[in-house]
Structure formats: structure tokens, C-alpha cells
Design a protein around this motif. Sequence first.
Motif, PDB file in Angstrom:
ATOM      1  N   HIS A  21      37.141  47.426  25.714  1.00 39.19           N
ATOM      2  CA  HIS A  21      36.619  46.534  26.763  1.00 39.19           C
ATOM      3  C   HIS A  21      37.262  45.149  26.678  1.00 39.19           C
ATOM      4  N   ALA A  22      37.468  44.656  25.471  1.00 34.16           N
ATOM      5  CA  ALA A  22      38.087  43.335  25.316  1.00 34.16           C
ATOM      6  C   ALA A  22      39.536  43.352  25.812  1.00 34.16           C
ATOM      7  N   ILE A  23      40.275  44.395  25.462  1.00 37.28           N
ATOM      8  CA  ILE A  23      41.667  44.507  25.918  1.00 37.28           C
ATOM      9  C   ILE A  23      41.711  44.631  27.429  1.00 37.28           C
ATOM     10  N   SER A  24      40.865  45.483  27.988  1.00 41.10           N
ATOM     11  CA  SER A  24      40.836  45.672  29.436  1.00 41.10           C
ATOM     12  C   SER A  24      40.491  44.375  30.162  1.00 41.10           C
ATOM     13  N   LEU A  25      39.505  43.670  29.665  1.00 49.51           N
ATOM     14  CA  LEU A  25      39.112  42.404  30.280  1.00 49.51           C
ATOM     15  C   LEU A  25      40.259  41.403  30.230  1.00 49.51           C
ATOM     16  N   GLY A  26      40.908  41.300  29.081  1.00 54.01           N
ATOM     17  CA  GLY A  26      42.019  40.358  28.941  1.00 54.01           C
ATOM     18  C   GLY A  26      43.186  40.678  29.863  1.00 54.01           C
ATOM     19  N   ILE A  27      43.571  41.941  29.904  1.00 56.52           N
ATOM     20  CA  ILE A  27      44.711  42.345  30.732  1.00 56.52           C
ATOM     21  C   ILE A  27      44.410  42.158  32.212  1.00 56.52           C
ATOM     22  N   ASN A  28      43.231  42.569  32.636  1.00 65.82           N
ATOM     23  CA  ASN A  28      42.888  42.465  34.058  1.00 65.82           C
ATOM     24  C   ASN A  28      42.686  41.015  34.495  1.00 65.82           C
ATOM     25  N   LEU A  29      42.101  40.196  33.638  1.00 65.99           N
ATOM     26  CA  LEU A  29      41.983  38.765  33.973  1.00 65.99           C
ATOM     27  C   LEU A  29      43.349  38.091  34.029  1.00 65.99           C
ATOM     28  N   LEU A  30      44.237  38.477  33.132  1.00 66.81           N
ATOM     29  CA  LEU A  30      45.595  37.934  33.150  1.00 66.81           C
ATOM     30  C   LEU A  30      46.297  38.282  34.458  1.00 66.81           C
ATOM     31  N   PHE A  31      46.148  39.535  34.896  1.00 66.24           N
ATOM     32  CA  PHE A  31      46.760  39.946  36.156  1.00 66.24           C
ATOM     33  C   PHE A  31      46.208  39.123  37.316  1.00 66.24           C
ATOM     34  N   ILE A  32      44.887  39.042  37.395  1.00 64.29           N
ATOM     35  CA  ILE A  32      44.271  38.308  38.503  1.00 64.29           C
ATOM     36  C   ILE A  32      44.664  36.841  38.467  1.00 64.29           C
ATOM     37  N   LEU A  33      44.663  36.266  37.293  1.00 67.57           N
ATOM     38  CA  LEU A  33      45.009  34.855  37.159  1.00 67.57           C
ATOM     39  C   LEU A  33      46.461  34.582  37.548  1.00 67.57           C
ATOM     40  N   LEU A  34      47.377  35.380  37.002  1.00 67.96           N
ATOM     41  CA  LEU A  34      48.794  35.122  37.261  1.00 67.96           C
ATOM     42  C   LEU A  34      49.249  35.564  38.649  1.00 67.96           C
ATOM     43  N   ARG A  35      48.912  36.799  39.018  1.00 64.68           N
ATOM     44  CA  ARG A  35      49.436  37.343  40.267  1.00 64.68           C
ATOM     45  C   ARG A  35      48.745  36.805  41.509  1.00 64.68           C
ATOM     46  N   LEU A  48      46.717  43.088  45.801  1.00 67.93           N
ATOM     47  CA  LEU A  48      45.342  43.365  45.394  1.00 67.93           C
ATOM     48  C   LEU A  48      44.955  44.809  45.688  1.00 67.93           C
ATOM     49  N   LEU A  49      45.385  45.338  46.823  1.00 68.93           N
ATOM     50  CA  LEU A  49      45.078  46.721  47.175  1.00 68.93           C
ATOM     51  C   LEU A  49      45.731  47.704  46.200  1.00 68.93           C
ATOM     52  N   ILE A  50      46.986  47.470  45.879  1.00 67.93           N
ATOM     53  CA  ILE A  50      47.688  48.333  44.926  1.00 67.93           C
ATOM     54  C   ILE A  50      47.032  48.234  43.551  1.00 67.93           C
ATOM     55  N   TYR A  51      46.676  47.029  43.159  1.00 72.25           N
ATOM     56  CA  TYR A  51      46.027  46.815  41.867  1.00 72.25           C
ATOM     57  C   TYR A  51      44.710  47.599  41.785  1.00 72.25           C
ATOM     58  N   ILE A  52      43.893  47.505  42.799  1.00 70.59           N
ATOM     59  CA  ILE A  52      42.602  48.202  42.795  1.00 70.59           C
ATOM     60  C   ILE A  52      42.819  49.709  42.815  1.00 70.59           C
ATOM     61  N   LEU A  53      43.721  50.177  43.643  1.00 68.98           N
ATOM     62  CA  LEU A  53      43.963  51.610  43.778  1.00 68.98           C
ATOM     63  C   LEU A  53      44.479  52.231  42.473  1.00 68.98           C
ATOM     64  N   ASN A 114      54.999  43.835  42.042  1.00 72.52           N
ATOM     65  CA  ASN A 114      54.578  45.169  42.483  1.00 72.52           C
ATOM     66  C   ASN A 114      55.522  46.284  42.051  1.00 72.52           C
ATOM     67  N   LYS A 115      56.745  45.951  41.659  1.00 71.13           N
ATOM     68  CA  LYS A 115      57.677  46.984  41.185  1.00 71.13           C
ATOM     69  C   LYS A 115      57.215  47.575  39.854  1.00 71.13           C
ATOM     70  N   GLY A 116      56.421  46.849  39.113  1.00 70.23           N
ATOM     71  CA  GLY A 116      55.912  47.349  37.844  1.00 70.23           C
ATOM     72  C   GLY A 116      54.974  48.532  37.984  1.00 70.23           C
ATOM     73  N   TRP A 117      54.402  48.691  39.174  1.00 71.40           N
ATOM     74  CA  TRP A 117      53.481  49.806  39.387  1.00 71.40           C
ATOM     75  C   TRP A 117      54.194  51.145  39.437  1.00 71.40           C
ATOM     76  N   TRP A 118      55.509  51.152  39.612  1.00 72.36           N
ATOM     77  CA  TRP A 118      56.247  52.419  39.650  1.00 72.36           C
ATOM     78  C   TRP A 118      56.176  53.135  38.308  1.00 72.36           C
ATOM     79  N   LEU A 119      55.894  52.418  37.234  1.00 70.89           N
ATOM     80  CA  LEU A 119      55.737  53.063  35.929  1.00 70.89           C
ATOM     81  C   LEU A 119      54.538  54.014  35.912  1.00 70.89           C
TER      82      LEU A 119
END
Length: 178
Positions: A21-35, A48-53, A114-119
Amino acid sequence: MAQKAAKQLAVRNTAILNRAHAISLGINLLFILLRLLIFPSSKARATLLIYILLSLPAFVIEFWLERIGRPTHGANGELKRSGEDLEAKGLTEFMWDVLYWTWGCVVAATVLGNKGWWLWAVIPIYGTWLAYTTFGSVRKGMSGLTGQGGEDAVAHGGAASNRQRKMEKRGGQKMQYR
């Protein structure tokens, strides 16, 4: 010392879930904050749509692991249920793989856009490969039970065990089949 294994499993599951949960919170907050806040682009809605999906499976898996793995305690503090083993092989292991890979994709999308989502396309390929190898090994193992051992059975002289073959080679006790 009653239920020592259950208590150890409960402690281990709690630590694993809290860390996840701590890792998930950190990574997702970092994404929202930066992107979305620091580097807003004209495609913020699509981002945001791609991120949620693509993060939704990780959120569902994390919720499911929380549900099955979190220990429950009674009113007096005694352990009622230690939860399922979160380090189990099989489906649980695959769910952790999907969760880790999705976190990696979120980090890649944070850094690369958004190119990172191809992984994320690797997950279905990995799942297909895992299913193929699992069912292939099961099918191969089941062929020995039906007497269709294939090349191994022909090469080793039928259904005789190694011990039987060694005994017959030494000229010792011959197996009598009735």
C-alpha cells in the motif's frame, strides 16, 4: 505457543500488505503530481483516462489481496483469521507480478509520458506464455498416467522402473508379471 504458524503468517501478511500500500500510494501520487499538476499538457484528459484504465487492474488486485490476506482479530485481540498466504505460488504469484509490472509502467509513464504505457502490453503476453507452459507441463505429466509415455517410455524399455531395469541387468531377480 498455540497457532504459532498462523501468528507468523498474520505478521508477514500485514507487513507485505502495508509495504504494498505504501509503494502504491507513493507511485500513484508521484504520477498525479508530476504528470497532471507539474507538467500539464494539452492531453491531460487523455493521460488521466489512460492512467485510470491501465491502473484499474492493479487497484483491483491490491484490493483483492487486501481482502484475502489481511488478518482479522477478535474483540479481545486474539487472532481469528490469519488470512491467505500472500507468498503462495500460482495465481497469487501472478497477481503480484501484474501489480509490480503495473507499478513499473506507472513509473515509466511518469518519466516518459504516455509512451510508457506501452510496456503494459507485456502482461497479456506473459500471461499467455505462463498458461501455455503450465498446461503443457500438465499435459506432458498426464500422458505418463495413460500409458502414452512417448519417447521416454520407449527409450527406457516400457514401464519398468530404474530399479527393475538394474536388477534385470545384473541377472538377479527377474520381475514376474502375472
